[in-house]
Design an enzyme around this catalytic site. Sequence first.
Site, mmCIF file in Angstrom:
data_model
loop_
_atom_site.group_PDB
_atom_site.id
_atom_site.type_symbol
_atom_site.label_atom_id
_atom_site.label_comp_id
_atom_site.label_asym_id
_atom_site.label_seq_id
_atom_site.Cartn_x
_atom_site.Cartn_y
_atom_site.Cartn_z
ATOM 1 N N ASP A 68 0.813 -1.218 0.000
ATOM 2 C CA ASP A 68 0.000 0.000 0.000
ATOM 3 C C ASP A 68 0.846 1.266 0.000
ATOM 4 O O ASP A 68 0.461 2.292 0.570
ATOM 5 C CB ASP A 68 -0.965 0.014 1.205
ATOM 6 C CG ASP A 68 -1.889 -1.191 1.194
ATOM 7 O OD1 ASP A 68 -2.284 -1.609 0.096
ATOM 8 O OD2 ASP A 68 -2.208 -1.694 2.284
ATOM 9 N N LYS A 114 1.883 2.173 -5.012
ATOM 10 C CA LYS A 114 2.448 1.626 -6.253
ATOM 11 C C LYS A 114 1.520 1.912 -7.429
ATOM 12 O O LYS A 114 1.975 2.246 -8.527
ATOM 13 C CB LYS A 114 2.629 0.096 -6.124
ATOM 14 C CG LYS A 114 3.618 -0.307 -5.044
ATOM 15 C CD LYS A 114 3.681 -1.806 -4.863
ATOM 16 C CE LYS A 114 2.419 -2.408 -4.312
ATOM 17 N NZ LYS A 114 2.083 -2.003 -2.936
ATOM 18 N N GLY A 144 -4.516 -4.272 -3.817
ATOM 19 C CA GLY A 144 -5.493 -3.249 -4.161
ATOM 20 C C GLY A 144 -4.710 -2.008 -4.539
ATOM 21 O O GLY A 144 -4.053 -1.411 -3.695
HETATM 22 P P1 GDP Z 1 -0.761 0.371 -3.535
HETATM 23 O O1 GDP Z 1 -1.365 -0.903 -3.059
HETATM 24 O O2 GDP Z 1 0.698 0.450 -3.261
HETATM 25 O O3 GDP Z 1 -1.081 0.687 -4.967
HETATM 26 O O4 GDP Z 1 -1.425 1.518 -2.650
HETATM 27 P P2 GDP Z 1 -3.001 1.688 -2.301
HETATM 28 O O5 GDP Z 1 -3.696 2.170 -3.515
HETATM 29 O O6 GDP Z 1 -3.523 0.477 -1.629
HETATM 30 O O7 GDP Z 1 -2.930 2.798 -1.176
HETATM 31 C C1 GDP Z 1 -2.416 4.078 -1.425
HETATM 32 C C2 GDP Z 1 -3.516 5.113 -1.119
HETATM 33 O O8 GDP Z 1 -2.958 6.395 -1.051
HETATM 34 C C3 GDP Z 1 -4.584 5.184 -2.189
HETATM 35 O O9 GDP Z 1 -5.802 5.513 -1.573
HETATM 36 C C4 GDP Z 1 -4.106 6.343 -3.073
HETATM 37 O O10 GDP Z 1 -5.156 6.993 -3.783
HETATM 38 C C5 GDP Z 1 -3.503 7.260 -2.043
HETATM 39 N N1 GDP Z 1 -2.385 8.076 -2.494
HETATM 40 C C6 GDP Z 1 -1.427 7.763 -3.386
HETATM 41 N N2 GDP Z 1 -0.454 8.703 -3.406
HETATM 42 C C7 GDP Z 1 -0.824 9.636 -2.496
HETATM 43 C C8 GDP Z 1 -0.213 10.835 -2.015
HETATM 44 O O11 GDP Z 1 0.868 11.213 -2.422
HETATM 45 N N3 GDP Z 1 -0.888 11.524 -1.058
HETATM 46 C C9 GDP Z 1 -2.081 11.109 -0.563
HETATM 47 N N4 GDP Z 1 -2.656 11.853 0.367
HETATM 48 N N5 GDP Z 1 -2.675 9.972 -0.979
HETATM 49 C C10 GDP Z 1 -2.049 9.242 -1.916
HETATM 50 P P1 IMO Z 2 -0.887 -4.140 -2.274
HETATM 51 O O1 IMO Z 2 -0.421 -4.668 -3.607
HETATM 52 C C1 IMO Z 2 -0.969 -4.612 2.042
HETATM 53 C C2 IMO Z 2 -0.933 -8.718 3.583
HETATM 54 C C3 IMO Z 2 -2.178 -9.179 4.323
HETATM 55 C C4 IMO Z 2 -1.564 -10.158 5.304
HETATM 56 C C5 IMO Z 2 -0.455 -10.794 4.474
HETATM 57 C C6 IMO Z 2 -0.832 -12.142 3.852
HETATM 58 O O2 IMO Z 2 -2.180 -3.425 -2.336
HETATM 59 O O3 IMO Z 2 0.207 -3.388 -1.624
HETATM 60 P P2 IMO Z 2 -2.387 -12.804 1.792
HETATM 61 O O4 IMO Z 2 -3.849 -12.576 1.568
HETATM 62 O O5 IMO Z 2 -1.498 -12.226 0.767
HETATM 63 O O6 IMO Z 2 -2.074 -14.250 2.075
HETATM 64 O O7 IMO Z 2 -2.086 -12.022 3.191
HETATM 65 O O8 IMO Z 2 -0.144 -9.883 3.448
HETATM 66 N N1 IMO Z 2 -1.175 -8.188 2.222
HETATM 67 C C7 IMO Z 2 -1.138 -6.888 1.907
HETATM 68 N N2 IMO Z 2 -0.976 -5.797 2.689
HETATM 69 N N3 IMO Z 2 -1.090 -4.471 0.710
HETATM 70 C C8 IMO Z 2 -1.229 -5.560 -0.093
HETATM 71 O O9 IMO Z 2 -1.197 -5.474 -1.443
HETATM 72 C C9 IMO Z 2 -1.296 -6.829 0.514
HETATM 73 N N4 IMO Z 2 -1.445 -8.086 0.038
HETATM 74 C C10 IMO Z 2 -1.353 -8.902 1.086
HETATM 75 O O10 IMO Z 2 -2.819 -8.099 4.957
HETATM 76 O O11 IMO Z 2 -0.956 -9.456 6.354
HETATM 77 MG MG MG Z 3 -2.899 -1.569 -1.842
#
Ligand code: GDP
Ligand code: IMO
Ligand code: MG
Length: 424
Positions: free
Chosen positions: A13, A16, A40
Amino acid sequence: MANTIVVGAQWGDEAKGKIVDFLAADADIVVRYNGGNNAGHTVVVGGETYKLHLIPCGILYPDTICIIGDGQVVDPGVLVGEMDDLTSRGASIEGLKISLNAHVIMPYHRLLDGLEERRKGGKAIGTTNRGIGPAYADKASRIGIRVAELIDPDRFRARLAENLALKNDILTKVYEVPALSFDDILNEYLGYAEKIRPYVANTNYIVHEGIMAGKDVLFEGAQGTLLDIDYGTYPYVTSSHVVAGGACLGTGVGPMGIDRVIGIGKSYTTRVGAGVFPTEQINKVGEYIREKGHEYGTTTGRARRCGWLDAVALRYTVMVNGLSELALTLLDVLGGLDTLKICRAYICNGEETDKLPGDWEAVNDCTPIYDELPGWTEDISTIRDFDDLPANAKAYVRRVEELIGVPVSIISVGPHREDTIIRD
Ligand code: GDP
Ligand code: IMO
Ligand code: MG
C-alpha cells in the site's frame, strides 16, 4: 523510459498504483509479476478513482499492453468483474493479455484460506482471505490449475476432478465442513473461461519481443518487500516473490533485461495484518496519520496500522531489491505534525545496530532509535517543484536519502496523477 521495476518498499500500500499509472504514460507494456487480488492498487485520474486488484495499472492508457504475468494467481470471477467494471466506465481493455501460466484461484483455496487462519488462532496472519496462500501452495505442490487448463474445458474438467477429490477430503475430514460441488464449480468456471479466453496469450514472448524491439516495459509489483515469502517478516508474509527479483521470475525476463528498479516507499509506514512493526504508533500520531492518509485497506477495508518511517527496514529493502532510487509517497500526509520521527537504528540485545537482526522474531525485542525533525504546516499537495516545498519538508526528504543511501527521485503529494514532483 527504460525497462523499470516498480516494487513496494515496505509492507504494501505504498501507492504503487499511483506511481505505476504515472510512469505508464511512457510505457509500451505494463506487466504485473506477482500476487493476486490480495492487492489493491488505487489510481485517481480525472476525478475518477479506480481500484485495481489483478489488472496492471497501465490499463487506463488505451494503447498500452497490460499483462497479467506468469507469477500471478488469478481468481477468474474477480478478473471478469474487474474487466466489466473498467469497460462500463469507458476504459479500453483491448490491450489486456493474460498469461497461460498464471495459476487459478479456486473456491476451495478461498475456503481453506479462512479455515487455515481460524486454525492458527492467535497466530493468524491476517490474510486478505482471497485464497492466495493455498493457491501458491498448490502451485509449489505441482497440483495447481493454470489458465491454459482453465480455458480448455476437457482438461479443466479432469484437473478439477483430481483436485476436488483431495480438497473435499481435507474439507470434510480435517475441517469437518461440507464438501464443495463439482458441478457448481465446473459451470461457474467454464463461464469465466469463455469471457477471458480472448485475452489469454503466450505473454513471455510479448514481453521478450517488446524488449528486443526497444519498447519500454514497466514491471508492476504487488504487496511490499517486507511481505515477500523469502525476504519478508516470515511467517507474517504473503506467498509470492514480491522483491524485484520476482519481476524476472514472474514474467520470464532475465535480470539483464532490467534497467531501473524504483522502490515505492511511504513517507511513514503502514501495515495491514499481523506481524512485527517496530515503529508502529498506537497513539494520537498513528490516528492522525490513519485519518489524514485515509489508511484503510483498498482490498479489505481494514484499518491499517500506522507508524513512523523505518529507515533500518528501508535500507534492507534497498539492499534486497538493488533499488536505484525511491519514490517517496504521501508526503502531504505528514503536514501538520509538530515533530516528525525517522527510525535510523535499532537497539537489539543492548547494542545499537543499523541492520535488521536476520531472525524476525528478534525484531520484537529491538527498540527503535529516532531522529527528530521539525514538521511543516503548509498544504503541499499543489506543489510540483521540489524547490517550492517548505524547508522542513525538503530537509525531511534529504534526511531520508542520507539514511537509505539512494536518491528520492519522485515525491508524491496527493493521490491524483498530477500530484507528483519529479526531481532532477
Ligand atoms: P498500492 O497498493 O501500493 O497501490 O497503494 P493503495 O492504492 O492500496 O494505497 C495508497 C492510497 O494512497 C490510495 O488511496 C491512493 O489513492 C492514495 N495516495 C497515493 N499517493 C498519495 C499521495 O501522495 N498523497 C495522498 N494523500 N494519498 C495518496
Ligand atoms: P498491495 O499490492 C498490504 C498482507 C495481508 C496479510 C499478508 C498475507 O495493495 O500493496 P495474503 O492474503 O497475501 O495471504 O495475506 O499480506 N497483504 C497486503 N498488505 N497491501 C497488499 O497489497 C497486501 N497483500 C497482502 O494483509 O498481512
Ligand atoms: Mg494496496
